[in-house]
Design a protein around this motif. Structure first.
Motif, PDB file in Angstrom:
ATOM      1  N   THR A 127     -10.530   5.313  -4.916  1.00 13.25           N
ATOM      2  CA  THR A 127      -9.796   4.926  -3.709  1.00 13.25           C
ATOM      3  C   THR A 127     -10.318   5.693  -2.505  1.00 13.25           C
ATOM      4  OG1 THR A 127      -8.046   6.610  -3.789  1.00 13.25           O
ATOM      5  CG2 THR A 127      -7.729   4.632  -5.148  1.00 13.25           C
ATOM      6  N   TYR A 184      -8.666   7.859  -0.979  1.00 14.57           N
ATOM      7  CA  TYR A 184      -8.130   9.213  -1.042  1.00 14.57           C
ATOM      8  C   TYR A 184      -8.623   9.970  -2.262  1.00 14.57           C
ATOM      9  CZ  TYR A 184      -4.708   7.835   2.457  1.00 14.57           C
ATOM     10  OH  TYR A 184      -4.115   7.412   3.587  1.00 14.57           O
ATOM     11  N   GLU A 185      -8.339   9.400  -3.441  1.00 14.63           N
ATOM     12  CA  GLU A 185      -8.636  10.088  -4.692  1.00 14.63           C
ATOM     13  C   GLU A 185      -9.481   9.214  -5.599  1.00 14.63           C
ATOM     14  OE1 GLU A 185      -4.735  10.989  -3.053  1.00 14.63           O
ATOM     15  OE2 GLU A 185      -5.022   9.303  -4.396  1.00 14.63           O
ATOM     16  N   ARG A 218      -8.637  14.765  -5.578  1.00 16.06           N
ATOM     17  CA  ARG A 218      -9.160  14.677  -4.219  1.00 16.06           C
ATOM     18  C   ARG A 218      -9.639  16.042  -3.776  1.00 16.06           C
ATOM     19  NH1 ARG A 218      -4.204  13.015  -0.571  1.00 16.06           N
ATOM     20  NH2 ARG A 218      -5.771  13.120   1.022  1.00 16.06           N
ATOM     21  N   TYR A 251      -9.607  16.620   5.841  1.00 19.30           N
ATOM     22  CA  TYR A 251      -9.399  15.416   5.052  1.00 19.30           C
ATOM     23  C   TYR A 251      -9.715  14.180   5.869  1.00 19.30           C
ATOM     24  CZ  TYR A 251      -7.085  18.726   2.127  1.00 19.30           C
ATOM     25  OH  TYR A 251      -6.837  19.807   1.347  1.00 19.30           O
ATOM     26  N   ARG A 302      -9.031  10.391   6.414  1.00 20.63           N
ATOM     27  CA  ARG A 302      -8.088   9.316   6.152  1.00 20.63           C
ATOM     28  C   ARG A 302      -8.676   8.036   6.695  1.00 20.63           C
ATOM     29  NH1 ARG A 302      -2.897  11.575   8.840  1.00 20.63           N
ATOM     30  NH2 ARG A 302      -2.996   9.502   9.681  1.00 20.63           N
ATOM     31  N   ASP A 312      -8.740  11.347  10.822  1.00 19.82           N
ATOM     32  CA  ASP A 312      -9.005  12.567  10.064  1.00 19.82           C
ATOM     33  C   ASP A 312      -7.965  13.635  10.394  1.00 19.82           C
ATOM     34  OD1 ASP A 312     -11.182  11.265   9.136  1.00 19.82           O
ATOM     35  OD2 ASP A 312     -12.665  12.519  10.130  1.00 19.82           O
ATOM     36  N   ASP A 342       4.376   4.192  -1.932  1.00 22.55           N
ATOM     37  CA  ASP A 342       3.118   3.448  -2.008  1.00 22.55           C
ATOM     38  C   ASP A 342       3.399   1.966  -2.201  1.00 22.55           C
ATOM     39  OD1 ASP A 342       0.595   5.508  -2.891  1.00 22.55           O
ATOM     40  OD2 ASP A 342       2.617   6.272  -3.080  1.00 22.55           O
ATOM     41  N   ARG A 382       0.298   3.355   2.258  1.00 25.35           N
ATOM     42  CA  ARG A 382       0.901   4.604   1.799  1.00 25.35           C
ATOM     43  C   ARG A 382       1.678   5.242   2.944  1.00 25.35           C
ATOM     44  NH1 ARG A 382      -2.809   9.080  -1.202  1.00 25.35           N
ATOM     45  NH2 ARG A 382      -2.496   7.698  -2.949  1.00 25.35           N
ATOM     46  N   GLU A 395       3.213   8.695   3.781  1.00 28.18           N
ATOM     47  CA  GLU A 395       3.239  10.101   3.375  1.00 28.18           C
ATOM     48  C   GLU A 395       4.403  10.797   4.071  1.00 28.18           C
ATOM     49  OE1 GLU A 395       2.971  13.488   1.727  1.00 28.18           O
ATOM     50  OE2 GLU A 395       1.609  11.898   1.096  1.00 28.18           O
ATOM     51  N   ASP A 410      -0.729   5.102   6.216  1.00 25.43           N
ATOM     52  CA  ASP A 410      -2.164   4.921   6.066  1.00 25.43           C
ATOM     53  C   ASP A 410      -2.430   3.782   5.082  1.00 25.43           C
ATOM     54  OD1 ASP A 410      -4.764   5.438   6.684  1.00 25.43           O
ATOM     55  OD2 ASP A 410      -4.805   7.438   5.837  1.00 25.43           O
ATOM     56  N   SER A 426      -5.390   2.454   2.188  1.00 24.14           N
ATOM     57  CA  SER A 426      -6.556   2.873   1.422  1.00 24.14           C
ATOM     58  C   SER A 426      -7.016   1.745   0.509  1.00 24.14           C
ATOM     59  CB  SER A 426      -6.183   4.098   0.579  1.00 24.14           C
ATOM     60  OG  SER A 426      -7.242   4.465  -0.267  1.00 24.14           O
TER      61      SER A 426
END
Length: 165
Positions: free
Chosen positions: A35, A37-38, A60, A100, A102, A106, A119, A142, A144, A152, A154
């Protein structure tokens, strides 16, 4: 970007409304998930013909995240091996300090913390005929809450080995 996302989501829901549900092609799957992110491992289990749960353990930069999703699957374009799916879930994880990337913007975090939030998922999965391999592509909105709040989006790519039992 917002118009493209809205167009894709609207098209996907129109397809879902027009299609009939069909029998599932496998009972469970294990694989890899990549993904924005991770990257990590995933497992999926069908509760019945159209409903599944999926868990993802993602690694991540400077952290780890566990995501759980409830998904609804439907056949697309009268192709039994091609499924459209959508659903919702949550994530929980830990993150260290660092920079990070995104999808939207960022961020720099100066301290470690907890990731927790809600999610969504909307995507398509294809089970390659005569094989136990499934490939999926999805979008994961997502929200957060632990490090935000922020929203965000992803993209995700999955590769799974399926089990029929």
């Amino acid at each position: 970007m917002k118009k493209l996302t809205l167009l894709l989501l609207t098209s996907a829901f129109v397809i879902v409304i027009q299609q009939k549900a069909s029998a599932q092609l496998y009972k469970a799957a294990a694989g890899l998930k990549f993904t924005g992110y991770e990257n990590g491992v995933s497992g999926k289990y069908f509760l019945n013909e159209n409903n599944a749960v999926e868990g993802i353990l993602g690694i991540r930069s400077h952290g780890v995240v566990l995501t759980g999703l409830y998904q609804i699957h439907q056949t697309v374009f009268d192709v039994p091996e091609l499924k459209f799916y959508y659903g919702f879930g949550a994530h929980l994880g830990a993150i260290g300090d660092g920079h990070y990337r995104r999808f939207v913007k960022d961020d720099d975090y100066g301290d470690a913390g907890i990731l927790i939030g809600a999610d969504g998922v909307v995507g398509m999965e294809y089970l390659i005929p005569e094989t136990p391999i499934a490939i999926s592509f999805d979008l994961n909105p997502r929200l957060e809450l632990g490090r935000g709040p922020f929203f965000d989006l992803s993209p995700g790519l999955g590769l799974k080995y399926t089990f029929k039992w």
